[in-house]
Design an enzyme around this catalytic site. Structure first.
Site, PDB file in Angstrom:
ATOM      1  N   GLY A   1       8.233 -38.939  29.421  1.00  0.00           N
ATOM      2  CA  GLY A   1       8.719 -38.451  28.467  1.00  0.00           C
ATOM      3  C   GLY A   1       9.241 -36.366  27.990  1.00  0.00           C
ATOM      4  O   GLY A   1       8.935 -36.059  28.561  1.00  0.00           O
ATOM      5  N   ASP A   2       9.531 -36.445  26.757  1.00  0.00           N
ATOM      6  CA  ASP A   2       9.913 -34.685  25.988  1.00  0.00           C
ATOM      7  C   ASP A   2       8.344 -34.254  26.089  1.00  0.00           C
ATOM      8  O   ASP A   2       8.632 -33.289  26.984  1.00  0.00           O
ATOM      9  CB  ASP A   2      10.840 -34.930  25.841  1.00  0.00           C
TER      10      ASP A   2
ATOM     11  N   SER B   1      10.912 -41.173  25.360  1.00  0.00           N
ATOM     12  CA  SER B   1      11.572 -42.028  23.681  1.00  0.00           C
ATOM     13  C   SER B   1      13.020 -41.836  23.825  1.00  0.00           C
ATOM     14  O   SER B   1      13.387 -42.395  23.164  1.00  0.00           O
ATOM     15  CB  SER B   1      10.451 -42.177  23.221  1.00  0.00           C
TER      16      SER B   1
HETATM   17  N1  LIG Z   1      -2.723 -40.629  30.502  1.00  0.00           N
HETATM   18  C1  LIG Z   1      -2.122 -40.210  29.039  1.00  0.00           C
HETATM   19  N2  LIG Z   1      -2.947 -41.058  28.448  1.00  0.00           N
HETATM   20  C2  LIG Z   1      -2.297 -40.912  26.767  1.00  0.00           C
HETATM   21  N3  LIG Z   1      -1.428 -39.653  26.514  1.00  0.00           N
HETATM   22  C3  LIG Z   1      -1.337 -39.227  27.825  1.00  0.00           C
HETATM   23  C4  LIG Z   1      -1.055 -39.333  29.011  1.00  0.00           C
HETATM   24  N4  LIG Z   1      -0.801 -38.646  30.427  1.00  0.00           N
HETATM   25  C5  LIG Z   1      -0.225 -37.684  29.218  1.00  0.00           C
HETATM   26  N5  LIG Z   1       0.102 -38.715  27.756  1.00  0.00           N
HETATM   27  C6  LIG Z   1       0.217 -38.049  26.389  1.00  0.00           C
HETATM   28  O1  LIG Z   1       1.458 -38.470  26.145  1.00  0.00           O
HETATM   29  C7  LIG Z   1       2.332 -37.645  25.285  1.00  0.00           C
HETATM   30  C8  LIG Z   1       3.923 -38.739  25.253  1.00  0.00           C
HETATM   31  O2  LIG Z   1       4.895 -38.466  26.692  1.00  0.00           O
HETATM   32  P1  LIG Z   1       5.644 -38.696  26.805  1.00  0.00           P
HETATM   33  O3  LIG Z   1       6.192 -37.327  26.225  1.00  0.00           O
HETATM   34  O4  LIG Z   1       5.836 -38.604  28.563  1.00  0.00           O
HETATM   35  O5  LIG Z   1       6.390 -40.389  26.532  1.00  0.00           O
HETATM   36  P2  LIG Z   1       6.805 -40.656  24.711  1.00  0.00           P
HETATM   37  O6  LIG Z   1       6.383 -39.655  24.039  1.00  0.00           O
HETATM   38  O7  LIG Z   1       7.459 -42.150  24.394  1.00  0.00           O
HETATM   39  O8  LIG Z   1       8.870 -39.450  24.652  1.00  0.00           O
HETATM   40  P3  LIG Z   1       9.556 -38.336  24.514  1.00  0.00           P
HETATM   41  O9  LIG Z   1       9.003 -37.270  24.334  1.00  0.00           O
HETATM   42  O10 LIG Z   1      10.622 -38.702  25.382  1.00  0.00           O
HETATM   43  O11 LIG Z   1       9.638 -38.949  23.114  1.00  0.00           O
HETATM   44  C9  LIG Z   1       1.931 -36.087  25.668  1.00  0.00           C
HETATM   45  O12 LIG Z   1       2.670 -35.482  24.084  1.00  0.00           O
HETATM   46  C10 LIG Z   1       2.205 -36.341  26.260  1.00  0.00           C
HETATM   47  O13 LIG Z   1       1.043 -35.238  26.590  1.00  0.00           O
HETATM   48  C1  LIG Z   2      19.177 -42.594   9.171  1.00  0.00           C
HETATM   49  C2  LIG Z   2      20.396 -42.439   9.439  1.00  0.00           C
HETATM   50  C3  LIG Z   2      20.255 -40.889  11.144  1.00  0.00           C
HETATM   51  C4  LIG Z   2      21.049 -40.665  12.029  1.00  0.00           C
HETATM   52  C5  LIG Z   2      20.530 -39.890  12.636  1.00  0.00           C
HETATM   53  C6  LIG Z   2      20.496 -39.554  14.150  1.00  0.00           C
HETATM   54  C7  LIG Z   2      20.372 -38.114  14.696  1.00  0.00           C
HETATM   55  C8  LIG Z   2      18.982 -38.435  16.028  1.00  0.00           C
HETATM   56  C9  LIG Z   2      19.087 -36.715  16.627  1.00  0.00           C
HETATM   57  C10 LIG Z   2      18.336 -36.478  17.259  1.00  0.00           C
HETATM   58  C11 LIG Z   2      17.161 -35.288  17.946  1.00  0.00           C
HETATM   59  C12 LIG Z   2      16.527 -35.546  18.760  1.00  0.00           C
HETATM   60  C13 LIG Z   2      16.146 -34.149  19.028  1.00  0.00           C
HETATM   61  C14 LIG Z   2      14.978 -34.153  19.744  1.00  0.00           C
HETATM   62  C15 LIG Z   2      13.991 -33.935  19.869  1.00  0.00           C
HETATM   63  C16 LIG Z   2      12.821 -33.931  21.364  1.00  0.00           C
HETATM   64  O1  LIG Z   2      12.414 -33.028  20.873  1.00  0.00           O
HETATM   65  C17 LIG Z   2      11.793 -34.808  20.252  1.00  0.00           C
HETATM   66  C18 LIG Z   2      10.548 -35.311  21.153  1.00  0.00           C
HETATM   67  O2  LIG Z   2      10.816 -36.228  21.876  1.00  0.00           O
HETATM   68  N1  LIG Z   2      12.164 -36.075  20.264  1.00  0.00           N
HETATM   69  C19 LIG Z   2      11.998 -35.849  18.473  1.00  0.00           C
HETATM   70  C20 LIG Z   2      12.776 -37.775  18.391  1.00  0.00           C
HETATM   71  O3  LIG Z   2      11.638 -35.683  18.008  1.00  0.00           O
END
Ligand SMILES: Nc1ncnc2c1ncn2[C@@H]1O[C@H](COP(=O)(O)OP(=O)(O)OP(=O)(O)O)[C@@H](O)[C@H]1O
Ligand SMILES: CCCCCCCCCCCCC/C=C/[C@@H](O)[C@H](CO)NC(C)=O
Ligand SMILES: [Ca+2]
Length: 554
Positions: free
Chosen positions: A206-207, A250
């Protein structure tokens, strides 16, 4: 427009029908000639548009000779199909190419051409391969990092089943590392990886995983160039390697905002065709101490609190953001502090115009040439720089800096729909203290077509630098200085030297920096124009079934 000269032209068979197949340097096209020939004795090309297919060479993924094949090879069973001239077309080759589906998704499609002569078949395969070899922007060797725990923990499966077969088909060789801990990928890239071996780095996750890769690459590039990343003034060195994102997280907002979908196959195909999308990176400092880089959202207040709460619920997977979102909304906390910023200048547009950043965005292209000019004039502008900082003090529910739209499946237009990926600016959104109902209305507008900035309590600015100081870290001298209208440099050198307590009970949030919590609340942020490149092309304007003849100059 001058037509590129033909490289090959043959009558070949596709699914038992005869086609005139042509290849030039830009496109492969096949036209159904059988029907027109039968009726007129000669082909009337263009008359039956539906019978014409065209694929740009730059969207061909691979070509393969098909062994021992024929459209009606004797299977030993009785065949209903009457003999046709196509029966003698016993040699075949298959072309794999990009096909556009709905919602910016790409798929790998294929077509098999049957030839009567083996030599014709070989000539076609060889000539198409020669044309593909001329596409020097395509990666041949990639370093892939997979986070097995991101999102719904399907990173490895997604890579093995959906991505790896596409890379093999496109003859891309890979070194794959499944991470064993957080920051494994960042540290490996920063200190160990032999980057000369690769044409790009791919992250599956993910991010947060993207952020690791980006930090590894940016830090390594600065180290090698001797740039001190603790300095807030230094110009950072752009990274040479492109980054590919296979979404398996996510939110996946970086993938979504640069490709238009969070589909792993689409991302893999953008990598294969060698797309390149420049992207801005913000550096975040606390005084003279480097904290982190950010490419998507820097959020204090609402998004900081959502993230802080959601980190305790990681076990829930992507649903954690929804639960924490509702909880944070209900708590309705506000935070006091001072935001100061340097507005973006030139033709950068405004966050409230409707100039969406799309593939080939002219605002982003313009900003890169402006940046070159200003770099050449650096010595002059440094001395003469009279940038004036705008200072805003208040009580805020949220302070967000969106360096890109931050579009994601939860908010398809994003936090700042007109933000640009590579314009050297970030959109600073200040949501002042307001009623719960008003805030809900603002939040809900992220999910529908209404303008989320059209509220009296919301302000939005396009900026190239900003700073935030929470109220409890402010000191009187700073306030005096600000009120006396001091210039940026005078003002900033004075900020919070004393860190005197304000005598109030301050509430404090955290900064959400691309999904990571920052350890400091007083921060300085500077946008670095086009510091990195992604294997992406920005969101395409006409995603759905575009004119198949658009690329076809045959
Ligand atoms: N093998 C690992 N075990 C635990 N954590 C890890 C591992 N590899 C990477 N990570 C960490 O997991 C965290 C979350 O990962 P990732 O961004 O892929 O998924 P997410 O948090 O579910 O998605 P999003 O960032 O899009 O919300 C990252 O900050 C990364 O540093
Ligand atoms: C109570 C109703 C709420 C509705 C709000 C909807 C707004 C959603 C906007 C989402 C923006 C997400 C921006 C993304 C940020 C990412 O950098 C970060 C890492 O994955 N994600 C989050 C959720 O912080
Ligand atoms: Ca930007």
């Amino acid at each position: 427009m001058e037509k590129p000269s033909r490289l090959l032209c043959s009558e070949l068979c596709v699914q038992r029908r005869l086609f005139e197949v042509t290849l030039n340097r830009t496109a492969l096209a096949w036209k159904d000639t059988e029907i027109t020939k039968k009726h007129t004795g000669r082909a009337i090309y263009g008359a039956v548009k539906a019978g014409i297919h065209c694929v740009p060479v730059c969207e061909i993924i691979a070509v393969q000779e098909k062994e021992d094949d024929s459209p009606c090879k004797d299977t030993g069973k009785w065949q209903k199909v009457p003999p046709s001239p196509a029966d003698s077309y016993q040699h075949a080759f298959t072309v794999f190419y990009v096909e556009r589906m709905r919602q910016h998704c790409w798929r790998c499609s294929n077509v098999t051409f049957h030839c009567s002569e083996h030599s014709t078949c070989l000539l076609w395969v060889q000539t198409i391969r020669e044309q593909l070899a001329l596409l020097t922007n395509r990666p041949k060797n990639l370093l892939v990092y997979i986070n097995p725990y991101g999102g719904k923990q399907r990173g490895k499966q997604i890579y093995d089943h959906k991505v790896s077969p596409i890379f093999s088909q496109a003859s891309i060789s890979t070194d794959v590392i499944v991470t064993e801990r957080a920051n494994h990928a960042r540290d490996h890239l920063k200190m160990e990886a032999d980057l000369k071996k690769y044409d790009g780095v791919v992250c599956v996750g993910g991010d947060g995983m993207f952020s690791e890769i980006m930090h590894g690459l940016v830090s390594r590039t600065q180290q090698e160039a001797g740039v001190d990343d603790n300095s807030t003034e230094e110009t950072l060195m752009p990274c040479g390697l492109r980054i590919g994102i296979i979404p398996a997280g996510s939110t996946d907002c970086i993938c979504y905002a640069t490709v238009g979908s969070n589909d792993p196959v689409t991302s893999a195909l953008h990598i294969v065709v060698g797309d390149s999308q420049p992207m801005d990176v913000c550096s975040v400092h606390n005084e003279d101490h480097f904290l982190r880089y950010s490419v998507s959202l820097l959020g204090y207040g609402f998004y900081g609190d959502v993230l802080t709460d959601s980190e305790r619920k990681r076990w829930m997977g992507p649903a954690r953001y929804d639960i924490s979102g509702v909880k944070t909304f209900l708590s309705h906390r506000y935070y006091e502090g001072t935001v100061s910023f340097l507005p973006a200048e030139g033709n950068s547009g405004t966050p409230r115009d409707k100039m969406l950043c799309r593939s080939g965005c002219s605002i982003c292209q313009q900003s890169s040439s402006d940046d070159l000019v200003s770099k050449n004039e650096d010595s002059v502008s440094d001395a003469e720089c009279q940038d004036t900082w705008t200072v805003i003090r208040g009580k805020f529910l949220a302070i967000n800096a969106a360096s890109m739209s931050c579009a994601c499946p939860r908010s398809p237009k994003g936090l700042s729909p007109s933000a640009h990926l590579a314009d050297g600016s970030t959109d600073l959104i200040l949501v002042r203290k307001c009623s719960r109902l008003n805030f809900l209305c603002h939040l809900l507008r992220h999910t529908n077509k209404k303008d989320q900035f059209d509220h009296s309590f919301v302000e939005v600015y396009r900026v190239k630098q900003f700073r935030f100081t929470p109220r409890y870290q402010e000191c009187d001298s700073e306030v005096d200085l600000r009120e006396s209208g001091a210039t940026g440099k005078q003002f900033l050198s004075q900020i919070c030297k004393e860190h005197r307590a304000c005598g109030c009970m301050p509430s404090q949030s955290n900064w959400n920096c691309d999904g990571e919590i920052l350890p400091h609340t007083a921060i300085q942020v500077r946008v670095h124009n086009q510091l990195i490149k992604l294997f992406a092309r920005g969101i395409e304007e006409q995603p759905v079934f575009e004119d198949p003849f658009a690329h076809c100059a045959i």
